[in-house]
Design a protein around this motif. Structure first.
Motif, PDB file in Angstrom:
ATOM      1  N   LEU A  35     -25.057 -51.740 -13.816  1.00  0.00           N
ATOM      2  CA  LEU A  35     -26.570 -51.110 -13.361  1.00  0.00           C
ATOM      3  C   LEU A  35     -25.815 -50.637 -12.063  1.00  0.00           C
ATOM      4  N   ALA A  36     -25.928 -48.823 -11.688  1.00  0.00           N
ATOM      5  CA  ALA A  36     -25.502 -48.120 -10.504  1.00  0.00           C
ATOM      6  C   ALA A  36     -26.622 -47.501  -9.934  1.00  0.00           C
ATOM      7  N   ALA A  37     -27.176 -47.656  -9.261  1.00  0.00           N
ATOM      8  CA  ALA A  37     -27.926 -47.450  -7.777  1.00  0.00           C
ATOM      9  C   ALA A  37     -27.774 -46.086  -7.664  1.00  0.00           C
ATOM     10  N   THR A  38     -28.195 -45.063  -7.908  1.00  0.00           N
ATOM     11  CA  THR A  38     -28.312 -43.681  -6.885  1.00  0.00           C
ATOM     12  C   THR A  38     -29.670 -43.187  -7.083  1.00  0.00           C
ATOM     13  N   SER A  39     -29.295 -42.634  -5.719  1.00  0.00           N
ATOM     14  CA  SER A  39     -30.807 -41.688  -5.423  1.00  0.00           C
ATOM     15  C   SER A  39     -30.270 -39.730  -5.056  1.00  0.00           C
ATOM     16  N   GLY A  40     -29.259 -39.477  -5.362  1.00  0.00           N
ATOM     17  CA  GLY A  40     -29.464 -38.150  -4.548  1.00  0.00           C
ATOM     18  C   GLY A  40     -27.354 -37.719  -4.265  1.00  0.00           C
ATOM     19  N   GLY A  41     -27.880 -38.904  -3.199  1.00  0.00           N
ATOM     20  CA  GLY A  41     -26.823 -38.496  -2.222  1.00  0.00           C
ATOM     21  C   GLY A  41     -25.181 -38.756  -2.436  1.00  0.00           C
ATOM     22  N   VAL A  42     -24.435 -37.708  -1.920  1.00  0.00           N
ATOM     23  CA  VAL A  42     -22.477 -38.405  -2.000  1.00  0.00           C
ATOM     24  C   VAL A  42     -22.574 -39.426  -2.122  1.00  0.00           C
ATOM     25  N   ASP A  43     -23.147 -40.881  -1.088  1.00  0.00           N
ATOM     26  CA  ASP A  43     -22.562 -41.666  -1.922  1.00  0.00           C
ATOM     27  C   ASP A  43     -22.138 -42.681  -2.776  1.00  0.00           C
ATOM     28  N   SER A  44     -23.945 -42.699  -3.219  1.00  0.00           N
ATOM     29  CA  SER A  44     -24.399 -43.641  -4.559  1.00  0.00           C
ATOM     30  C   SER A  44     -24.343 -42.345  -5.720  1.00  0.00           C
ATOM     31  N   GLN A  54     -23.143 -50.415  -5.662  1.00  0.00           N
ATOM     32  CA  GLN A  54     -24.111 -49.056  -4.697  1.00  0.00           C
ATOM     33  C   GLN A  54     -23.218 -48.874  -3.724  1.00  0.00           C
ATOM     34  N   GLY A  55     -23.562 -47.430  -3.351  1.00  0.00           N
ATOM     35  CA  GLY A  55     -22.905 -46.861  -2.684  1.00  0.00           C
ATOM     36  C   GLY A  55     -23.039 -47.267  -1.130  1.00  0.00           C
ATOM     37  N   THR A  56     -22.779 -48.796  -0.311  1.00  0.00           N
ATOM     38  CA  THR A  56     -22.496 -48.793   0.745  1.00  0.00           C
ATOM     39  C   THR A  56     -21.415 -48.203   1.100  1.00  0.00           C
ATOM     40  N   ALA A 111     -18.635 -47.582   5.573  1.00  0.00           N
ATOM     41  CA  ALA A 111     -18.821 -47.869   6.543  1.00  0.00           C
ATOM     42  C   ALA A 111     -19.697 -48.206   7.441  1.00  0.00           C
ATOM     43  N   ALA A 112     -20.466 -46.919   7.718  1.00  0.00           N
ATOM     44  CA  ALA A 112     -21.036 -46.891   8.807  1.00  0.00           C
ATOM     45  C   ALA A 112     -22.916 -47.657   8.833  1.00  0.00           C
ATOM     46  N   ASP A 113     -22.901 -47.941   7.263  1.00  0.00           N
ATOM     47  CA  ASP A 113     -24.016 -49.143   6.836  1.00  0.00           C
ATOM     48  C   ASP A 113     -23.607 -49.893   7.446  1.00  0.00           C
ATOM     49  N   VAL A 114     -22.196 -50.939   7.742  1.00  0.00           N
ATOM     50  CA  VAL A 114     -21.825 -51.839   7.153  1.00  0.00           C
ATOM     51  C   VAL A 114     -21.494 -52.380   9.106  1.00  0.00           C
ATOM     52  N   VAL A 115     -21.444 -51.440  10.135  1.00  0.00           N
ATOM     53  CA  VAL A 115     -21.827 -51.556  11.134  1.00  0.00           C
ATOM     54  C   VAL A 115     -22.429 -51.346  11.865  1.00  0.00           C
ATOM     55  N   GLU A 116     -23.673 -50.460  11.423  1.00  0.00           N
ATOM     56  CA  GLU A 116     -25.047 -50.515  11.794  1.00  0.00           C
ATOM     57  C   GLU A 116     -25.578 -51.956  11.771  1.00  0.00           C
ATOM     58  N   ALA A 117     -26.165 -52.337  10.201  1.00  0.00           N
ATOM     59  CA  ALA A 117     -26.185 -53.373  10.429  1.00  0.00           C
ATOM     60  C   ALA A 117     -25.931 -54.843  11.097  1.00  0.00           C
ATOM     61  N   SER A 118     -24.101 -55.036  10.119  1.00  0.00           N
ATOM     62  CA  SER A 118     -24.083 -56.002  10.991  1.00  0.00           C
ATOM     63  C   SER A 118     -23.907 -56.328  12.641  1.00  0.00           C
ATOM     64  N   GLY A 119     -23.759 -54.991  12.956  1.00  0.00           N
ATOM     65  CA  GLY A 119     -24.296 -54.541  14.772  1.00  0.00           C
ATOM     66  C   GLY A 119     -25.565 -55.140  14.918  1.00  0.00           C
ATOM     67  N   SER A 148     -31.280 -52.428  10.315  1.00  0.00           N
ATOM     68  CA  SER A 148     -31.439 -53.255   9.319  1.00  0.00           C
ATOM     69  C   SER A 148     -31.165 -52.233   7.708  1.00  0.00           C
ATOM     70  N   GLN A 149     -30.375 -52.027   7.362  1.00  0.00           N
ATOM     71  CA  GLN A 149     -29.656 -51.185   6.195  1.00  0.00           C
ATOM     72  C   GLN A 149     -30.221 -51.654   5.110  1.00  0.00           C
ATOM     73  N   HIS A 150     -31.121 -50.830   4.079  1.00  0.00           N
ATOM     74  CA  HIS A 150     -31.201 -51.440   2.867  1.00  0.00           C
ATOM     75  C   HIS A 150     -30.247 -51.831   2.328  1.00  0.00           C
ATOM     76  N   ASN A 151     -28.535 -51.567   2.464  1.00  0.00           N
ATOM     77  CA  ASN A 151     -28.021 -51.270   0.933  1.00  0.00           C
ATOM     78  C   ASN A 151     -26.882 -52.855   1.812  1.00  0.00           C
ATOM     79  N   VAL A 152     -27.119 -53.383   2.311  1.00  0.00           N
ATOM     80  CA  VAL A 152     -26.341 -54.390   3.111  1.00  0.00           C
ATOM     81  C   VAL A 152     -26.408 -55.473   3.387  1.00  0.00           C
ATOM     82  N   LEU A 153     -25.917 -56.834   2.600  1.00  0.00           N
ATOM     83  CA  LEU A 153     -26.439 -57.708   1.940  1.00  0.00           C
ATOM     84  C   LEU A 153     -25.783 -59.102   2.866  1.00  0.00           C
ATOM     85  N   GLU A 154     -24.291 -59.164   2.531  1.00  0.00           N
ATOM     86  CA  GLU A 154     -23.424 -59.964   3.056  1.00  0.00           C
ATOM     87  C   GLU A 154     -22.987 -60.190   4.300  1.00  0.00           C
TER      88      GLU A 154
END
Length: 312
Positions: free
Chosen positions: A25-34, A126-128, A130-138, A142-148
């Motif tokens: 399954l792929a989640a897409t929102s219309g943005g370039v990442d997804s 999903q289109g996570t 690096a910027a999502d990971v950095v902001e969530a980890s720091g 919270s980023q909706h597409n960052v879990l682990e």
């Protein structure tokens, strides 16, 4: 030097190994990442990839139909799921930005769990990035597409694996990959849009009425700044109201809209974009003219840091 063709080759092989003979399954929102993630997945496993667009009521005007149109031109079938009630129910009564982001995240993954069971898949692309990971980890937000990275095991909580082929790339590299994959210019040059959508551009409680207001204001800002080489341009509905006056001289207590236009390379830092005065005046006149409940329009001059690009 980043080589998008080599990256594509490696990620397609990686996705084929990870997905195997199953469907995904792929989640897409219309943005370039997804959209790039969906294109990579389709290259890897073809029609065994089920592409889904969640119509959560928080997207820009005409987004669901536009996503289907663009994907269809690329030979990728997608299905829209109307889940507006799920998301507005989850956001009801919440005003704290982090509570809203976490509520969106939980609803997003719970909704995909239902869809995954319906379609018989156990893997979500999903289109996570690096910027999502950095902001969530720091701990910035919270980023909706960052879990682990924040201690959530998607298999344990939701019953499916999450594959993130772009999570080591920043936005400029993602655009290169999208271009190399043959995505149209309207996708790979598109301005970023937050995962939780207009929910983070409504300060305070998120309601369908408040979202509709900021959706109209955002459309105006995007139209008026279309030719400007900025990174993002959007409107934000403020929490408080302010006193205005009608043309007849009567008191009017109305909404306050802030306009944010920034220049950036990778979203990690940003500066206010020098929007021409005539454009700013045109934005103000259109917002107050086309959305009569608005009495004040502000322009945000903040850099990142100390601000973030989005208000929430």
């Amino acid at each position: 030097m980043f080589e998008p063709e080599k990256f594509i080759e490696e990620k397609i092989a990686w996705l084929r190994r990870a997905i195997g003979d199953a469907e995904a399954l792929a989640a897409t929102s219309g943005g370039v990442d997804s959209m790039t993630t969906a294109a990579l997945g389709h290259r890897a496993v073809g029609d065994r990839l089920k592409v889904v667009f969640l119509d959560d009521g928080l997207m820009r005007e005409g987004e669901p139909q536009e996503v289907l149109r663009v994907l269809g031109r690329m030979g990728i079938k997608a299905k829209i799921f109307d889940v507006k009630d799920h998301f507005f129910s989850a956001l009801r009564g919440k005003t704290d930005p982090e509570e809203k982001r976490k509520a969106f995240r939980e609803t997003f993954y719970r909704t995909f769990a239902d869809i995954a069971r319906e379609l018989g898949v156990s893997c979500l692309l999903q289109g996570t990035i690096a910027a999502d990971v950095v902001e969530a980890s720091g701990g910035v937000k919270s980023q909706h597409n960052v879990l682990e990275q924040v201690g959530i095991d998607p298999m344990e909580r939701y019953g499916y694996r999450v594959l993130e082929p772009l999570k080591d790339l920043y936005k400029p590299q993602v655009r290169e990959v999208a271009r190399a994959l043959g995505l149209p210019r309207e996708v790979y040059e598109r301005r970023p849009f937050p995962g939780p959508g207009l929910a983070v551009r409504v300060l305070g409680e998120v309601t369908p009425e408040r979202v509709e207001l900021v959706r109209k204001a955002t459309a105006i800002v995007e139209e008026e700044t279309e030719g400007l080489p900025c990174f993002q341009a959007f409107a934000v509905l403020m929490r408080d109201k302010a006193t205005g006056v009608t043309e007849a001289g009567e008191r009017k207590y109305g909404e306050v809209v802030a306009v944010r236009v920034v220049k950036s390379e990778d979203a990690m830092t940003a500066e206010p974009f020098p929007v021409p005065w005539e454009t700013l005046r045109s934005i103000e006149r259109r917002i107050t003219g086309e959305i009569p409940t608005v009495t004040h329009v502000l322009f945000d001059l903040s850099s990142k840091p100390p601000a973030t690009i989005e208000f929430e």
